[in-house]
Write an enzyme that holds these catalytic residues in place. Sequence first.
Site, PDB file in Angstrom:
ATOM      1  N   CYS A   2       8.257 -41.923  82.237  1.00 60.01           N
ATOM      2  CA  CYS A   2       6.921 -41.367  82.000  1.00 60.01           C
ATOM      3  C   CYS A   2       6.119 -42.310  81.112  1.00 60.01           C
ATOM      4  CB  CYS A   2       7.048 -40.013  81.311  1.00 60.01           C
ATOM      5  SG  CYS A   2       8.102 -38.898  82.220  1.00 60.01           S
ATOM      6  N   ARG A  27       5.206 -47.893  85.478  1.00 58.82           N
ATOM      7  CA  ARG A  27       6.387 -47.209  84.900  1.00 58.82           C
ATOM      8  C   ARG A  27       6.924 -46.165  85.863  1.00 58.82           C
ATOM      9  NH1 ARG A  27       7.180 -47.293  79.092  1.00 58.82           N
ATOM     10  NH2 ARG A  27       8.308 -45.353  79.341  1.00 58.82           N
ATOM     11  N   TRP A  74       7.348 -38.864  85.599  1.00 60.51           N
ATOM     12  CA  TRP A  74       8.399 -39.245  86.558  1.00 60.51           C
ATOM     13  C   TRP A  74       9.379 -38.083  86.501  1.00 60.51           C
ATOM     14  CZ3 TRP A  74      13.695 -40.772  86.390  1.00 60.51           C
ATOM     15  CH2 TRP A  74      14.140 -41.461  87.527  1.00 60.51           C
ATOM     16  N   ASN A 100       8.175 -37.778  76.937  1.00 58.55           N
ATOM     17  CA  ASN A 100       8.995 -38.703  77.714  1.00 58.55           C
ATOM     18  C   ASN A 100      10.429 -38.436  77.276  1.00 58.55           C
ATOM     19  OD1 ASN A 100       9.903 -40.711  79.326  1.00 58.55           O
ATOM     20  ND2 ASN A 100       8.873 -42.393  78.244  1.00 58.55           N
ATOM     21  N   GLY A 101      11.351 -38.241  78.254  1.00 52.74           N
ATOM     22  CA  GLY A 101      12.748 -37.983  77.891  1.00 52.74           C
ATOM     23  C   GLY A 101      13.209 -36.665  78.486  1.00 52.74           C
ATOM     24  N   GLU A 488      21.687 -59.864  93.417  1.00 58.34           N
ATOM     25  CA  GLU A 488      20.273 -59.750  93.029  1.00 58.34           C
ATOM     26  C   GLU A 488      19.367 -59.782  94.252  1.00 58.34           C
ATOM     27  OE1 GLU A 488      18.684 -58.810  90.648  1.00 58.34           O
ATOM     28  OE2 GLU A 488      16.658 -59.583  90.923  1.00 58.34           O
ATOM     29  N   LYS A 492      16.839 -56.756  95.276  1.00 56.63           N
ATOM     30  CA  LYS A 492      15.396 -56.953  95.503  1.00 56.63           C
ATOM     31  C   LYS A 492      14.984 -56.356  96.835  1.00 56.63           C
ATOM     32  CE  LYS A 492      13.851 -58.091  91.976  1.00 56.63           C
ATOM     33  NZ  LYS A 492      14.963 -57.585  91.322  1.00 56.63           N
ATOM     34  N   HIS A 511      37.856 -59.417 103.881  1.00 59.39           N
ATOM     35  CA  HIS A 511      38.567 -58.205 103.421  1.00 59.39           C
ATOM     36  C   HIS A 511      37.794 -56.939 103.773  1.00 59.39           C
ATOM     37  CE1 HIS A 511      41.394 -60.758 101.303  1.00 59.39           C
ATOM     38  NE2 HIS A 511      40.366 -61.418 100.807  1.00 59.39           N
ATOM     39  N   LYS A 610       9.809 -48.752  85.916  1.00 57.52           N
ATOM     40  CA  LYS A 610      10.000 -50.080  85.324  1.00 57.52           C
ATOM     41  C   LYS A 610      11.021 -50.037  84.195  1.00 57.52           C
ATOM     42  CE  LYS A 610       9.367 -54.416  84.739  1.00 57.52           C
ATOM     43  NZ  LYS A 610       9.989 -55.340  85.718  1.00 57.52           N
TER      44      LYS A 610
END
Length: 615
Positions: A2, A27, A74, A100-101, A488, A492, A511, A610
Amino acid sequence: MCGIVGYVGHRKAGPIVLEGLRRLEYRGYDSAGLAVLDGGRLALRRSVGKIENLARLLVEQPTRGQVGIGHTRWATHGAVTEANTHPHTDCHGEIVVIQNGIVENYRALKAELLEHGHVFRSQTDTEAIVHLVEEYRRESGDLVTAVQRALLRLQGASAVVVLSSLDPGKIIAARLGNAGGIVVGYGQDEMLIASDMPAILDHTQRVSFVEDREMAVIEAGGAQFMTLAGQPLTKQIHVIPWDPVSVAKEGFKHFMLKEICEQARSVTDVIRGRLDLDKGRVELDGLRSFSGESCRDIRRFHSVACGTAWHAALLSKFLIEGLAQVPVDVDYGSEFRYRRPLLDPEHDVLLAISQSGETVDTLAAMEEARGRGLRCLGITNVIGSQLARLADGTIYLNAGPEIGVASTKAFTSMIVACYMLGVYLGQERGTLDQPSRERLLQDLVELPGLVGRILAEGRDYEELAQLYFKRRDFLYLGRGINYPNALEGALKLKELSYIHAEGYPAGEMKHGPIALIDENMPVVAIAVRDSVREKMLSNIEQVRVRGGIVIAVATEGDEEVAEKANHTLFVPAASPWLMPVLTVIPLQFLAYHIAVRLGCDVDQPRNLAKSVTVE
Ligand code: AGP
């Protein structure tokens, strides 16, 4: 997570808060809202979806007041609805709260408040806070006391901001744990607060930070800081070197593209001022408590991070073990504290890597290590972040704001920071002589130019994207120090385009993953000129003979790889230690262009944020 923005001063708060929320779009959010004190009453404006919806609402129903707070949500508890959008109000519409949290004990609190006659209108945990504040303000008659008492009832990490028509002209911000930061900005006869610096950089670069179990009472003329127990605090004012321009897109279609293309500069900036080429020395000011004897005592690093930063942590193992011969264990931030790690407080150091410096799992790992007596070394991009304040020494990436949710320039700067740390440790512990260090630093000095060449020589990424954007699965392969980049590159692609992608050590193909190979699943293979090139060539052949498609990342001039692969993205030759900085860039571009071709929201991919400040 948030986003939080607040303003009190001589200007209209609504437009300033709205623009601040726009700066925090990266964010991640599902809805947005704000509250402004307007003619002695709280005017609430909330909407689900993009910030533009809130902007339209403000055009239709403008606010005039000069004190306001805003929030981008969020969702953690409660569906994405207007009722669940922050700010939340008390029963009489005299107090609003944004958060936030997570309030881990909100069910018990809600039951208690319902018994006291409070009416809840949302499914959120946050709403319990505003009713607690209402309850305690009624008892104490004082908003500050009410907020202190309310926060001390909460379990879990929270950053809370309160505004009330009963105490006009005052914004109260308080923190419990590591649920994202609260930054207080000092303007001219006006003050701001935010969860992140980009929201207030248009107005000021002078800031202070509210830390765990602290609160701030902000009015137009300034701020008072105290502990949740009411103990007054004096706060340092930091000057943040970021400017508003660096936070803008500067003509690029997306922040992510801008940040990919900034990497020649960001790699330069992480190096700048830290090399003494005459003496072959790395000078890391932030590591004064890790020099000389205190450096020679180190017998092991525990490198901890999340997501892309975890891939940098994997690289820190290659670089620190390879350059300084110090053992490195690597852990996900979300796993470290739960596996009860074996730690030696005398000789172990926790290395925490985080672009934002606010990732709750990485911070929790730091808290675990500190609680067990270890020193912590941090690598982060954000001055004054929670990580920087918890660490005993910090290497700043100096990469400037990274707005795109998909991390790019911060990642390559993390690699360079780990490389410099490896050389620094070798120099301080006497395991790297001066000639060796001089060679290593010369390789580093040449790196920005090599990065610039990749960025300048536009390759056929768009053509590749056109060919493969509809595929549903990708496999990324790498070996040795280029294996983390296979992970990575896959991350992406999946976080930007929502295509399933897996990264694997190429040696693992036989494998299991080789069973996946067919003409439908492109395989990206990092096959540069290093000690495992021959083995990568074999892997490429294994894929091709089974009808698979190979997109290779190879060293310029390596026609043998180009003959075996379907497509080849060349990068300049460089020291094997630094090749990951170069080989990741084509993977960043490939993921970007596939996502653009799919019409995905490149800078704010769905479900992502983010900075992940909740567990
Ligand atoms: C990277 O592209 C992702 N956005 C994500 O994995 C990120 O790296 C992770 O959340 C860690 O963030 P940090 O570096 O700020 O701690």
